[in-house]
Motif scaffolding. Structure first.
Motif, PDB file in Angstrom:
ATOM      1  N   PRO A 105     -56.862  -1.301 -12.598  1.00 28.24           N
ATOM      2  CA  PRO A 105     -55.583  -0.593 -12.398  1.00 28.24           C
ATOM      3  C   PRO A 105     -54.435  -1.585 -12.256  1.00 28.24           C
ATOM      4  O   PRO A 105     -54.606  -2.687 -11.733  1.00 28.24           O
ATOM      5  N   MET A 106     -53.241  -1.181 -12.730  1.00 30.61           N
ATOM      6  CA  MET A 106     -52.061  -2.032 -12.606  1.00 30.61           C
ATOM      7  C   MET A 106     -51.717  -2.221 -11.135  1.00 30.61           C
ATOM      8  O   MET A 106     -51.690  -1.256 -10.359  1.00 30.61           O
ATOM      9  N   SER A 107     -51.451  -3.456 -10.769  1.00 30.45           N
ATOM     10  CA  SER A 107     -51.097  -3.724  -9.380  1.00 30.45           C
ATOM     11  C   SER A 107     -49.745  -3.115  -9.050  1.00 30.45           C
ATOM     12  O   SER A 107     -48.888  -2.927  -9.925  1.00 30.45           O
ATOM     13  N   GLU A 108     -49.557  -2.839  -7.774  1.00 24.97           N
ATOM     14  CA  GLU A 108     -48.277  -2.252  -7.342  1.00 24.97           C
ATOM     15  C   GLU A 108     -47.123  -3.212  -7.606  1.00 24.97           C
ATOM     16  O   GLU A 108     -46.022  -2.801  -7.988  1.00 24.97           O
ATOM     17  N   GLU A 109     -47.354  -4.515  -7.445  1.00 24.36           N
ATOM     18  CA  GLU A 109     -46.310  -5.512  -7.675  1.00 24.36           C
ATOM     19  C   GLU A 109     -45.867  -5.510  -9.141  1.00 24.36           C
ATOM     20  O   GLU A 109     -44.679  -5.534  -9.455  1.00 24.36           O
ATOM     21  N   ARG A 110     -46.865  -5.454 -10.022  1.00 28.77           N
ATOM     22  CA  ARG A 110     -46.545  -5.461 -11.459  1.00 28.77           C
ATOM     23  C   ARG A 110     -45.848  -4.166 -11.866  1.00 28.77           C
ATOM     24  O   ARG A 110     -44.893  -4.176 -12.646  1.00 28.77           O
TER      25      ARG A 110
END
Length: 358
Positions: A65-70
């Protein structure tokens, strides 16, 4: 033309690193996949994944899953880009409001000077914004080009005229749709008149820039240029005392000859060979490189041009040999020397016209 970007928006300096092992598309393993029979793709993302992994012994691991930061970085980047574009459109609208205002009727000298300065500033900001092709398209959709052609190319102040010509060129270069709109507004006739007759040298140079943007690689523009006797205007510009104007005019002539050799007969019938040779006879300057380049283009694969260069009264062969001697061992004039040598080879090495025609 290279797109210089919006200028108004700023994206984050660095993209956060993607999660380790991130790849495009594909669902987690299933019984079908484990058995060696992958499930047919259900969308474009799945099809892309199949193409990437085709023939691989080991399938790629499923994406994380895409990180929250990205995710946050991407959202901020997209917001900044859209916000910057909206801001620049608003800037263009503000500039056009300034330019649309009538000139103060009963204003004093100070007020008129301030009004002109504000209009010049608006034109300069628009020229900067319209380096971005998207902004140039928006400017035209806002009817900005109608205002430039209808009012500012013929403004009383030279500072407004040259800035308007520069903005027309900036918007038009390499954008066919804008070129067609500008040509349809009758701008080319006005620009040629500025190049030929304006008392301000800067206006003439900027008009030539706009003309070049409308006729190079633009068939409709070149046809208008021919109908308006543009080559004669260009020839007269090369005969002026303004060095920048002379060089740019000769360069445009050479470019048009290379790109459109079908017009060489028209130019010869206008006496272009004789006029170019006369320019080469003037006091030597770097401008001669471009004149000789245009003359080379005119005679290349064109027997009529070669025959005219051989006319004894022109004395071109002697002139070229003398120029070659002058330029020997002078590195800064090597291109001009090469043009001289090419002209000697093309025009004066064949023994007869009959052999040349064959």
């Amino acid at each position: 033309m290279a797109d210089k970007g919006s200028g108004g928006s700023r994206l984050p300096l660095a993209l956060p690193p993607a999660s380790q092992g991130c790849s495009s598309g594909g669902s987690s393993g299933s019984s079908a996949e484990n058995s060696g029979n992958p499930r047919p793709p259900r969308n474009l993302q799945g099809l892309l994944q199949m193409a990437i992994t085709a023939g691989s012994v080991e399938p790629d691991p499923p994406p994380e899953p895409m990180s929250e930061e990205r995710r946050q970085w991407l959202q901020e980047a997209m917001s900044a880009a859209f916000r910057g574009q909206r801001e620049e459109v608003e800037q263009m609208k503000s500039c056009l409001r300034v330019l649309s205002q009538p000139t103060p009727a009963a204003a004093g000298e100070t007020e008129l000077a301030a009004d002109q300065q504000e209009r010049e500033g608006a034109l300069e900001l628009l020229a900067d914004l319209c380096e971005n092709m998207d902004n140039a398209a928006d400017f035209c959709q806002l009817s900005g080009m109608h205002l430039l052609v209808g009012r500012y190319l013929e403004a009383g102040a030279s500072g407004l005229r040259w800035r308007a010509a520069q903005l027309i060129g900036t918007c038009s270069q390499n954008v066919a749709a804008i070129q067609e709109q500008v040509l349809g507004l009758g701008a080319l006739r006005k620009l040629l008149r500025l190049l030929d007759r304006d008392s301000c040298d800067t206006v003439r140079v900027k008009a030539l820039f706009a003309i070049s943007c409308l006729v190079r690689e633009q068939e409709a523009g070149l046809l208008q240029f021919l109908r308006l006797d543009g080559f004669s205007v260009l020839m007269r510009a090369m005969q002026q005392q303004v060095q920048k104007l002379k060089v740019k005019s000769a360069f445009l002539l050479q470019n048009l000859l290379v790109g459109h050799p079908e017009h060489k007969g028209t130019l010869c019938s206008m006496g272009m060979v004789q006029q170019l040779v006369a320019l080469v006879r003037t006091e030597h300057s770097p401008f001669h490189e471009h004149v000789l380049g245009a003359l080379c283009s005119l005679v290349t694969d064109f027997p009529q041009g070669v025959r005219e260069c051989r006319e004894p009264e022109l004395g071109l062969e002697e002139l070229l040999r003398h120029r070659c001697q002058l330029l020997q061992q002078r590195e800064e004039y090597q291109e001009e020397l090469e043009f001289c040598e090419k002209l000697l080879q093309t025009c004066f090495s064949s023994p007869t016209d009959d052999s040349m025609d064959r």
